[in-house]
Design an enzyme around this catalytic site. Structure first.
Site, short mmCIF file in Angstrom:
data_model
loop_
_atom_site.label_atom_id
_atom_site.label_comp_id
_atom_site.label_asym_id
_atom_site.label_seq_id
_atom_site.Cartn_x
_atom_site.Cartn_y
_atom_site.Cartn_z
N HIS A 128 0.81 -1.22 0.00
CA HIS A 128 0.00 0.00 0.00
C HIS A 128 0.85 1.27 0.00
O HIS A 128 0.67 2.12 -0.89
CB HIS A 128 -0.97 -0.03 1.18
CG HIS A 128 -1.69 1.26 1.41
ND1 HIS A 128 -2.49 1.86 0.44
CD2 HIS A 128 -1.73 2.09 2.49
CE1 HIS A 128 -2.99 2.98 0.92
NE2 HIS A 128 -2.53 3.15 2.16
N HIS A 152 3.24 7.30 5.69
CA HIS A 152 2.00 7.93 6.16
C HIS A 152 1.25 7.13 7.21
O HIS A 152 0.46 7.69 7.98
CB HIS A 152 1.08 8.26 4.98
CG HIS A 152 0.39 7.08 4.37
ND1 HIS A 152 0.96 6.32 3.37
CD2 HIS A 152 -0.83 6.53 4.62
CE1 HIS A 152 0.13 5.35 3.02
NE2 HIS A 152 -0.97 5.45 3.77
N GLU A 156 0.42 5.78 12.97
CA GLU A 156 -0.92 5.31 13.34
C GLU A 156 -0.97 3.80 13.58
O GLU A 156 -1.69 3.34 14.48
CB GLU A 156 -1.90 5.69 12.23
CG GLU A 156 -3.35 5.40 12.54
CD GLU A 156 -4.26 5.96 11.45
OE1 GLU A 156 -5.17 5.23 11.04
OE2 GLU A 156 -4.06 7.11 11.03
N ASP A 157 -0.18 3.04 12.82
CA ASP A 157 -0.36 1.58 12.82
C ASP A 157 0.85 0.78 13.29
O ASP A 157 0.80 -0.45 13.27
CB ASP A 157 -0.74 1.11 11.41
CG ASP A 157 -2.09 1.63 10.96
OD1 ASP A 157 -2.92 1.93 11.83
OD2 ASP A 157 -2.31 1.77 9.74
N ASP A 218 -3.40 8.16 -0.97
CA ASP A 218 -3.82 7.09 -0.07
C ASP A 218 -5.23 6.61 -0.43
O ASP A 218 -5.51 5.41 -0.48
CB ASP A 218 -3.77 7.60 1.36
CG ASP A 218 -4.27 6.60 2.39
OD1 ASP A 218 -3.97 5.41 2.24
OD2 ASP A 218 -4.98 7.02 3.32
#
Length: 344
Positions: A128, A152, A156-157, A218
């Site tokens: 991705h 990006h 967050e992940d 994205d």
């Protein structure tokens, strides 16, 4: 070696002119441009605003300023804007070092995402951010935007932290990644889907062009995956998400509205229209009454195109019972036939 030529207008670079042009075309305020406009740049912004307003008062066609064409060879194109951070200055790097900095970001992202898969699949997650990078490079983005596109999702992940990104890639890259990162609750867990997405939309609408580049890339990558998987498994796709299909449709529809300015930039307009097309594949239903009308249905919104002299889409209340469901491709082919009289 021939001296590199950078087109300037009263000390305003061509790249900066495009920032001003995009803001004026999309009716954004001067305050929306980052970094803030200097006095001589603001004067040009106000002048262009006045010209646009005068043209519209005269009742003519909407005035759209053209993007500036760079007048030097692409190999000499200076796309590396000075970052906010003084610690890492991409302008001062040797051009042979810049690809290595991007490679470092790719390796960093691969390490952080190594054990992760794309939602509901066995596909490595790193696919991705690599697709996001491909989209951004096609838009001739800055090196910092490219790196931020790769990174990006790491805040967050993954277990990556802001200090690590700042130290390795600079303050500006960090700010771009943070602008794309959803806040979590006090225990570090994700909050309810709708709350997160509403905040995400508000934050994005207030963001500058570079952030919107990353978010749009994205979104395109995500919708490409959804369209591809929908063609294989149909409505089973929606079971992968923490929201209903109608909520996901709402979210992406709001995003497209927020990206309106991207259609006026020569580097992003094709991607903007691809995003629209992907959205329609997933969320818009098409119906046809042969040789008479085409209907588009999105939620409670219905638009109709009649095969007549006007050939304009208009709102309507319902899809007639005798209208036949068709694919987006077939509906658009029929519309082209009617508009250009090239049916076969």
């Amino acid at each position: 070696m021939e001296e590199k030529r950078v087109k300037t207008f009263y000390d305003i670079t061509a790249r900066r002119w495009n920032d001003i042009i995009n803001a004026v075309n999309s009716r954004r305020s001067a305050d929306s441009i980052e970094p803030p406009l200097e006095e001589h740049e603001l004067a040009e912004f106000r002048k262009m605003e006045a010209e646009k307003a005068e043209a519209e008062r005269d009742g003519g066609c909407p005035l759209i300023f053209d993007n500036v064409e760079y007048d030097y060879d692409d190999s000499e194109l200076d796309i590396y804007r000075t970052p906010v951070s003084s610690g890492i200055n991409y302008n001062d790097m040797d051009r042979q070092d810049l690809p290595m900095k991007l490679h470092e970001a790719i390796r960093f992202a691969e390490e952080k995402h190594r054990t992760q898969k794309r939602k509901g699949t066995d596909i490595a997650y790193i696919i991705h951010p690599m697709e996001v990078l491909q989209i951004l490079m096609g838009e001739r983005c800055s090196i910092e935007v490219a790196i931020a596109g790769v990174l990006h999702d790491v805040l967050e992940d993954t277990d990556a932290d802001a200090d690590e990104i700042r130290a390795r890639f600079g303050e500006h890259v960090l700010s771009l990644v943070q602008a794309h990162t959803e806040k979590k609750n006090g225990e570090g867990q994700k909050r309810p889907w709708r709350i997160r997405k509403e905040e995400d939309l508000e934050r994005m609408k207030a963001s500058g062009f570079e952030v919107k580049q990353i978010v749009m890339a994205d979104s395109i990558s995500n919708l490409r995956s959804m369209v591809y998987d929908y063609s294989a498994i149909g409505d089973e796709l929606w079971g992968r998400f923490n929201a209903a299909k109608s909520d996901i449709a709402w979210y992406y529809n709001e995003k497209i509205d927020a990206f309106e300015e991207m259609q006026y930039n020569e580097n992003t307009r094709d991607d903007y229209w691809e995003l629209n097309s992907l959205f329609k594949h997933l969320f818009v239903e098409y119906y046809v009454i042969e040789d008479s009308a085409i209907y588009q249905k999105f939620g409670s919104e219905i638009h109709m195109l009649r095969n007549d002299e006007d050939m304009e889409w208009k709102e309507t209340e319902a899809v007639p019972e005798n209208a036949v469901p068709v694919s987006k491709v077939d509906a658009e082919h029929l519309e082209d036939c009617w508009r250009f009289r090239r049916c076969r």
